[in-house]
Design a protein around this motif. Structure first.
Motif, mmCIF file in Angstrom:
data_model
loop_
_atom_site.group_PDB
_atom_site.id
_atom_site.type_symbol
_atom_site.label_atom_id
_atom_site.label_comp_id
_atom_site.label_asym_id
_atom_site.label_seq_id
_atom_site.Cartn_x
_atom_site.Cartn_y
_atom_site.Cartn_z
ATOM 1 N N ASP A 56 40.678 46.930 -36.866
ATOM 2 C CA ASP A 56 39.337 47.015 -37.451
ATOM 3 C C ASP A 56 38.784 48.431 -37.358
ATOM 4 O OD1 ASP A 56 39.247 44.349 -38.189
ATOM 5 O OD2 ASP A 56 38.145 43.703 -36.407
ATOM 6 N N PHE A 57 39.001 49.079 -36.227
ATOM 7 C CA PHE A 57 38.512 50.454 -36.062
ATOM 8 C C PHE A 57 39.244 51.431 -36.977
ATOM 9 C CE2 PHE A 57 36.138 50.812 -31.740
ATOM 10 C CZ PHE A 57 35.084 50.097 -32.267
ATOM 11 N N ARG A 58 40.547 51.221 -37.194
ATOM 12 C CA ARG A 58 41.276 52.104 -38.119
ATOM 13 C C ARG A 58 40.739 51.950 -39.543
ATOM 14 N NH1 ARG A 58 45.652 50.737 -34.674
ATOM 15 N NH2 ARG A 58 46.252 49.025 -36.020
ATOM 16 N N HIS A 59 40.509 50.712 -39.966
ATOM 17 C CA HIS A 59 39.946 50.476 -41.301
ATOM 18 C C HIS A 59 38.542 51.073 -41.411
ATOM 19 C CE1 HIS A 59 43.131 47.375 -41.689
ATOM 20 N NE2 HIS A 59 43.085 47.766 -42.942
ATOM 21 N N LEU A 60 37.758 50.900 -40.365
ATOM 22 C CA LEU A 60 36.400 51.459 -40.358
ATOM 23 C C LEU A 60 36.447 52.979 -40.463
ATOM 24 C CD1 LEU A 60 33.339 50.989 -40.049
ATOM 25 C CD2 LEU A 60 33.681 51.131 -37.563
ATOM 26 N N LEU A 61 37.364 53.597 -39.748
ATOM 27 C CA LEU A 61 37.495 55.053 -39.801
ATOM 28 C C LEU A 61 37.830 55.521 -41.215
ATOM 29 C CD1 LEU A 61 37.617 57.889 -38.571
ATOM 30 C CD2 LEU A 61 39.985 57.387 -37.877
#
Length: 167
Positions: A56-61
């Motif tokens: 989720d954090f990679r997609h958010l980034l």
């Protein structure tokens, strides 16, 4: 919305997204799934949870970087393009703010009632490492601000675009 006010919102969103990108990138570059799992009391139970969290954090980034770049283009143009700016802010709201508050992996959720009491609005589904908790709660403050500033782009902007397209 007056052009000067729109430009100010673009600049503020740009600066806040820059901060988000730097913090997320630093965390993702220095943290591994194995390191997170090893700190947990039950590695088998936490591995899927942390995998979803990092995903989720990679997609958010990626979404924040794309929106940040779009706002940068908007602000660097010799002549400020109101329509392009509104589209960029719409993107920030729908691909960054919503992605933060509604993560695909459902590793945390927002309890809006907590924000009125001064407590953190993010409820984690499992106990997380202190660094991950601090990062997530810090990001929530940025995204709360962006959500408040960009609420217009949730529905009013889309309605306006549809009405102008129907003419």
């Amino acid at each position: 919305m007056p052009e000067t006010q729109l430009k100010e919102i673009c600049e503020e969103s740009y600066n806040r997204l820059k901060k988000v990108c730097m913090e997320l990138e630093k965390f993702l570059n220095t943290t591994t799934l194995n390191a997170l799992v090893q700190t947990s009391s039950d590695p088998e139970q936490y591995e899927p949870y942390y995998r979803d969290y990092l995903s989720d954090f990679r997609h958010l980034l990626v979404n924040c970087e794309n929106a940040y770049e779009k706002l940068g283009i908007c602000l660097r143009r010799a002549r400020f393009n109101k329509e392009f700016a509104e589209e960029a802010l719409y993107t920030v709201y729908h691909t960054c703010v919503n992605m933060f508050f509604y993560p695909k992996g459902e590793v945390y959720e927002e309890d809006g009632r907590n924000s009125y009491t001064g407590r953190d609005a993010i409820i984690f589904h499992k106990e997380v490492t202190p660094s991950l908790k601090v990062l997530t709660l810090g990001l929530s403050k940025v995204f709360e601000y962006l959500r408040d500033e960009l609420q217009y782009y949730e529905t009013d902007y889309v309605t306006m675009k549809r009405m102008s397209a129907a003419r």
